[in-house]
Design a protein around this motif. Sequence first.
Motif, PDB file in Angstrom:
ATOM      1  N   HIS A  42      -6.233   5.347  -6.273  1.00 36.57           N
ATOM      2  CA  HIS A  42      -7.241   6.060  -5.371  1.00 36.57           C
ATOM      3  C   HIS A  42      -6.552   7.370  -5.222  1.00 36.57           C
ATOM      4  O   HIS A  42      -5.578   7.463  -4.714  1.00 36.57           O
ATOM      5  N   SER A  84     -11.130  12.779  -0.776  1.00 33.31           N
ATOM      6  CA  SER A  84     -12.231  11.596  -1.127  1.00 33.31           C
ATOM      7  C   SER A  84     -11.907  10.405  -0.237  1.00 33.31           C
ATOM      8  O   SER A  84     -10.524   9.791  -0.413  1.00 33.31           O
ATOM      9  N   PRO A  85     -12.827   9.831   0.392  1.00 28.29           N
ATOM     10  CA  PRO A  85     -12.490   8.487   1.246  1.00 28.29           C
ATOM     11  C   PRO A  85     -12.268   7.187   0.265  1.00 28.29           C
ATOM     12  O   PRO A  85     -12.464   7.376  -0.979  1.00 28.29           O
ATOM     13  N   LEU A  86     -11.581   6.169   0.904  1.00 30.34           N
ATOM     14  CA  LEU A  86     -11.169   5.294   0.151  1.00 30.34           C
ATOM     15  C   LEU A  86     -12.430   4.556  -0.244  1.00 30.34           C
ATOM     16  O   LEU A  86     -13.441   4.075   0.629  1.00 30.34           O
ATOM     17  N   LEU A  95       0.832  -1.128   0.118  1.00 27.66           N
ATOM     18  CA  LEU A  95       0.133   0.077  -0.034  1.00 27.66           C
ATOM     19  C   LEU A  95       0.948   1.221   0.036  1.00 27.66           C
ATOM     20  O   LEU A  95       1.775   1.457   0.893  1.00 27.66           O
ATOM     21  N   LEU A 139     -11.604  -0.967  -2.538  1.00 26.96           N
ATOM     22  CA  LEU A 139     -10.231  -0.903  -2.215  1.00 26.96           C
ATOM     23  C   LEU A 139     -10.096  -1.034  -0.454  1.00 26.96           C
ATOM     24  O   LEU A 139      -9.061  -1.537  -0.064  1.00 26.96           O
ATOM     25  N   ALA A 140     -11.024  -0.558   0.092  1.00 28.39           N
ATOM     26  CA  ALA A 140     -10.862  -0.585   1.656  1.00 28.39           C
ATOM     27  C   ALA A 140     -10.991  -2.117   2.007  1.00 28.39           C
ATOM     28  O   ALA A 140     -10.068  -2.543   3.005  1.00 28.39           O
ATOM     29  N   ARG A 160      -6.717  10.423  -2.901  1.00 28.93           N
ATOM     30  CA  ARG A 160      -7.578  10.750  -1.640  1.00 28.93           C
ATOM     31  C   ARG A 160      -7.600  12.296  -1.532  1.00 28.93           C
ATOM     32  O   ARG A 160      -8.284  12.725  -0.709  1.00 28.93           O
ATOM     33  N   ASP A 171       1.451   5.539  -0.587  1.00 25.35           N
ATOM     34  CA  ASP A 171       0.793   6.827  -0.661  1.00 25.35           C
ATOM     35  C   ASP A 171       1.773   7.719  -1.373  1.00 25.35           C
ATOM     36  O   ASP A 171       3.059   7.885  -1.191  1.00 25.35           O
ATOM     37  N   ASP A 213      -7.671  -3.766   1.259  1.00 27.35           N
ATOM     38  CA  ASP A 213      -6.695  -3.159   2.205  1.00 27.35           C
ATOM     39  C   ASP A 213      -6.805  -4.233   3.452  1.00 27.35           C
ATOM     40  O   ASP A 213      -5.780  -4.463   4.255  1.00 27.35           O
TER      41      ASP A 213
END
Length: 135
Positions: free
Chosen positions: A104, A123-125, A43, A129-130, A106, A45, A133
């Motif tokens: 995504h 924007s929330p995941l 994952l 995708l959540a 975010r 960022d 994760d």
Amino acid sequence: SCKLCKTQDVGYLPIDSNTDFCMFALGQGTRGLVLKTFEQSSLLDVTIKTGRTHQIRVHLDAIGHPLVGDKLYGVDDGVFQRYAEDELTPQDWASLELERHALHNRLLVFHSPTSRAEIRVESPLAPDLAAYDRR
């Protein structure tokens, strides 16, 4: 240690030698942080400066780490063609892991062209995708 940063073409700086977290730099203007590692994926960022078409996807694929679910820059050059022809095999779907690529946005920050005020859009995941994760 971080699987992504073991790649020779990635410039990285380990944040803490006791964790899998690291910073990385790919190509022009792509920077990121490895947040979490899984058995076959990580994952990330990622921050981009220029926003070139497919920038994140191209840079990660170029070092052998395509996005999960990416049919164009993914694990098999034939997947996109089979997808376009609606002929993905069960093996293709298994290798993709998700029905879409796991990308995504975010946070988007830009300045208004008229007022020059900073505009932030968060924007929330997405649920798929959540769920990925949490696996």
